[in-house]
Structures are given as structure tokens and as C-alpha cells.
Design an enzyme around this catalytic site. Structure first.
Site, PDB file in Angstrom:
ATOM      1  CB  CYS A 139      30.676  38.969  55.428  1.00 48.77           C
ATOM      2  SG  CYS A 139      31.434  38.119  54.034  1.00 48.77           S
ATOM      3  CD  GLU A 174      28.085  40.521  47.964  1.00 51.18           C
ATOM      4  OE1 GLU A 174      27.505  40.102  48.992  1.00 51.18           O
ATOM      5  OE2 GLU A 174      27.893  40.036  46.845  1.00 51.18           O
TER       6      GLU A 174
END
Length: 509
Positions: free
Chosen positions: A298, A264
Site C-alpha cells: 500500500c 486502511e
């Protein structure tokens, strides 16, 4: 009235951290070379010893040994540990939320929301423990049954980042445990206290239900500690959250030893605003997605692609909201934007704004530093920068609260600009036109792992798989069928006849 100095506040933060840890029965290791600093003041809370290389190897060994028996425990029984963890998290929600604020700088509401995510994923994993379904397929051979089953994978290494110091760990750990895996966790060296607290709560949960507490191991330190986790063949899966640069190192090294990785990585997320959009709703969604967590998610909104007919009134709304955002100590009520994690993040933000202005960008508002707590704390006002085109700096992810605004005239062109970045995590469109929404969600629309309509790019729910494409890494965590990453699949053929026919009609007699 006596003015509180930065040193006084740091001392108060240190005392508060000690009280919170004591409430969770966390004992700090001996002092050492890891300086734990709060971004609220930049001052040191405590220093800790890091995990030695020998201790990392031993931790992996303990996890590997625990796996031998843990994988044979029925999945619903494994879920008892996760159920007890959820109860302890609920009991200590405010305590753990305070630690997140102290170490990561999140405002209280967001910090407690992150702990709630942990509780939510525990509930998801508990239900999942009775739904690790395989399949039965029709066999072409008479008297045969063809099926697939799922089995525990092994030791899972979790490498997490500072911006979600506990939720991402829980996403991985709750699911991995019910899948029959054991976990070795390497948290960010910026947030070791939250890691100690979570580790203590999980081990307590295991002991409370009579399970082996060795199913979870914690290692602390800088990058070289994580490298041992990445390179060890006993670690079946490495789930790593961080920068693209980190992912470029982790992915090939795990693949070289034929391990699995779940990555990720970066997100340069964008929202398209069409002429039909509800501009008041869009402005609210944009402001939280772009300024929340001081731009250090993010899924933070970093690019805003607005139709030329509505860019003026939308920008007026966004800029007005930005000017009202209270920047300051995240422990205080009413503060909406806390500090950046460190000086490096601040310098990266300043450099990006300077580059954008050199590319003929216009600073609409924000970008200035708020020197409220001295030289070692980095508070900035979220910035809005209007750009003539999508330049190189706009295509890069700067982990700070900068929102670049671009205009468009044709939706296809807007989608092309949206997709013309290396990252592919989260995206959204604000529209009241169903055709525009469906166009954005189509196969040739957004190329991201997450595509939203009339909400911002951040704030994912645990029921949906979380992750992205391209340089974001391609991994999926949390909901849906992401559990399959933590298990191995076996195809089984059972012959219950007295004959031995071969597949594809082959005869070998």
C-alpha cells in the site's frame, strides 16, 4: 540434468508448506471449497473448508463472551499473552516467513522482515500495557476532581489483505489484546495458511500463560464471511485493510449500526526529487519503494515527480538498477522481485501501461511478462513510464510495479501535482535543502498521513502511527497513540466535598 517442471515445483512447494505447518503444530481443516494457490507457480497447495455463516456467528459469540472477563484482567497481565506470542514468533520466524513467501510471493528477506514487524509490535504493546494513560484536568468547582479514563472497547473485527498477511493482523491484535479487547480475524482468502499458523501460535501463547484462548477467533472465506463481521452489532470496531472499493462498503455499513471502523485503504504514493538531492541515495530509495514486493505494498512508490534539471541523470540511474533486478522464484537467493498475486493483478498492470502509452507516455523500461513458471504464474519486470502530465491512469492506484515519472520546474507546482490524487497515504521528498524539506512537511505541503525526507515511501516503523488521509481512510494503526482507537473514553467527575455546586455557576435552589 533433469529439468524441474512447474508441476514438480508445485509439488515441492506443497510438501514444504506441510512441513512448515507441522513445525508449528498446525492442523489443517478438512478439504473444501477454498483453493489455496501459491503465486510462485499458480498451482494449488491445498484446499480448505471455509467458515459457515453459523460458525461466524458462533465465533463472534465466543469472542463477546470472552470479552466479559478479559476486560477485567489488568493490562500488564494481558500483556503476558503478547509477550509469549513474541517468543513463539521469534522461535518460528523462518517457518512463518516461508509461509508468507509461499502464499503471498514475497522474497525471503521481505517475508522475514514482516514477521519481525510482528515481533516489534508485540514489544511495543507489552510496554503500552503500562501506559494506557488518562488525564486529570482542573475542575472549576471546589472540592471536585475531573479526569478521563480509558476502558476496553469490545470485540474487534480485523479484515486483512494478502500483501501483508501477518504484520497488519499483529498491528491490530497485539494492541487490541493489551487494551482488553478480543479479536475476530478474517484474513485474505489468498493467504489462509499464514492465518492458521498465527491463530495457532496465539492460542498456544494464551494457554502457556494461563489465559483464555477464546480471546482470539479465526474465520476463513470470501467476502460474504467478512460481511457478517461488518454487520454484527457485537463487533465494536472493524479494522479493515484493502481497496477503496472495499472501504466504501465497510465504512457506511459499520456506521449505520453506530459501530466504529478503522480503514486502511489505497495509496498512490509519490516522491519529489529536487535539484539538490543526492541522486545516488534517491535512486536506491526509489527502486526499493517502487519495485519491492512486486509493487504490491500500500506504500509502494507509484509516482516520481522530478525537477527538470535532474530528471535525465536520475532516470538513467533508476533504469539501470531496474534492468539488474532479478525477477523469479522468491524462494531462491538473489531474487529481488517475486510474482504478482494472480492474473487479475497482471491484467490490471497491462491495462494501465496501455492507457499510459495512449496518453503519450513513454515506456522507459520493463513491463514485460517473465514466463518462467508457466501460464498460471504472473511474473513481470517492474516498469518505468515517463508521462507528459498527470493523466487519469496516473491518478489511479494500480497494485503492480509501475512507476510513473513526471517533471516539474517549481516546488509549489510539484507539491500541487503530488496532492492532486484521491489517495493520501505515504509520500517523500529527496533534497539536501532544509527549506525544501520543511516546505514539504508544512501544513500546505504533503497532504498524506506519512511524509518522509530522504527515504522512500515504504518501510514504516511500528513506533509511528501508520495510516493516511482522503481515500486512504483516515485510520491509524501500530504506534504512537493509535491504541485509543481500540478503547472507549470516559470522563469522570468526583465530588469529595460536602457541597453540590453546579458547573458554569448555575444555581438551582
Amino acid at each position: 540434468m533433469t529439468q524441474v517442471t512447474t508441476e514438480d515445483l508445485t509439488r515441492e512447494l506443497r510438501v514444504h508448506a506441510e512441513e512448515v505447518l507441522r513445525a508449528m503444530d498446525v492442523r489443517l481443516p478438512a478439504a473444501g471449497g477454498l483453493s489455496v494457490r501459491s503465486p510462485i507457480t499458480g498451482g494449488e497447495l491445498v484446499s480448505l473448508q471455509t467458515t459457515s455463516v453459523a460458525e461466524v456467528d458462533a465465533a463472534i459469540g465466543r469472542a463477546a463472551t470472552a470479552f466479559e472477563s478479559w476486560r477485567t484482567v489488568p493490562a500488564p497481565a494481558r500483556a503476558a499473552v503478547v509477550r509469549r506470542l513474541a517468543e513463539l514468533l521469534t522461535l518460528h520466524k523462518d517457518d512463518l516467513g516461508d509461509l508468507v513467501t509461499l502464499e503471498a510471493g514475497k522474497i525471503g528477506a521481505e517475508a522475514r522482515g514482516e514477521v519481525q514487524e510482528m515481533i516489534d509490535i508485540c514489544e511495543f504493546a507489552i510496554g503500552l500495557s503500562r501506559q494506557l494513560y488518562g488525564r486529570t484536568m482542573p475542575s472549576e468547582r471546589p472540592g471536585h476532581r475531573l479526569m478521563e479514563t480509558w476502558h476496553p472497547l469490545g470485540v474487534v473485527g480485523v479484515i486483512s489483505a494478502f500483501n501483508f498477511p501477518v504484520a497488519v493482523w499483529a498491528w491490530n491484535t497485539a494492541v487490541a489484546l493489551v487494551c482488553g479487547d478480543t479479536v475476530v480475524w478474517k484474513p485474505s482468502d489468498a493467504t489462509p495458511l499464514t492465518a492458521l499458523a498465527c491463530h495457532r501460535l496465539l492460542r498456544r501463547a494464551a494457554l502457556d500463560v494461563g489465559a483464555d484462548p477464546e480471546v482470539h477467533q479465526l474465520i476463513q472465506g470470501a467476502a460474504e464471511i467478512g460481511e457478517r463481521l461488518v454487520d454484527d452489532e457485537r463487533v465494536a470496531l472493524v479494522s479493515a485493510t484493502g481497496s477503496v472499493r472495499m472501504g466504501r462498503q465497510v465504512g457506511p455499513r459499520v456506521a449505520a449500526r453506530f459501530g466504529r471502523s478503522l480503514l486502511e485503504l489505497g495509496g498512490n504514493n509519490a516522491a519529489i526529487v529536487t535539484p539538490s538531492a543526492d541522486l545516488d541515495l534517491a535512486a536506491r530509495g526509489i527502486v526499493f519503494a517502487a519495485a519491492g514486493t512486486a509493487g504490491q505494498r500500500c506504500t509502494t512508490l507509484r509516482r516520481l515527480i522530478v525537477h527538470a534539471d535532474v530528471v535525465g541523470p536520475l532516470l538513467d540511474r533508476v533504469a539501470a538498477a531496474y534492468r539488474q533486478l532479478r525477477v523469479g522464484n522468491p524462494l531462491e537467493d538473489g531474487v529481488l522481485v517475486g510474482p504478482l498475486i494472480n492474473e487479475r493483478s497482471y491484467l490490471a498492470m497491462r491495462s494501465a501501461i496501455d492507457r499510459a502509452l495512449a496518453d503519450e507516455g513513454e515506456l522507459v523500461c520493463g513491463g514485460e511478462r517473465v514466463a518462467e513458471f508457466g501460464d498460471d504464474a504472473y511474473y513481470v519486470r517492474p516498469a518505468v513510464v515517463r508521462m507528459p502530465v498527470q493523466t487519469e491512469v496516473v491518478r489511479e492506484e494500480t497494485f503492480a510495479p509501475i512507476l510513473y515519472v513526471l517533471t516539474y520546474h517549481d516546488l509549489d507546482a510539484a507539491i500541487a501535482v503530488h496532492n492532486a490524487v484521491p489517495q493520501g497515504l505515504s509520500s517523500s521528498i529527496f533534497t539536501q535543502n532544509q527549506r525544501e524539506a520543511e516546505r514539504f512537511l508544512a501544513a500546505d505541503g504533503s497532504d498524506c498521513g506519512i511524509a518522509n525526507v530522504n527515504i522512500g515511501t515504504s518501510g514504516a516503523e511500528i513506533g509511528g502511527a501508520f495510516g493516511g488521509e482522503k481515500q486512504t481512510g483516515g485510520g491509524r494503526e501500530s504506534g504512537s497513540d493509535s491504541w485509543k482507537a481500540y478503547m472507549r473514553r470516559a470522563t469522570n467527575t468526583v465530588n469529595y466535598s460536602t457541597e453540590l455546586p453546579l458547573a458554569q455557576g448555575i444555581r438551582f435552589e
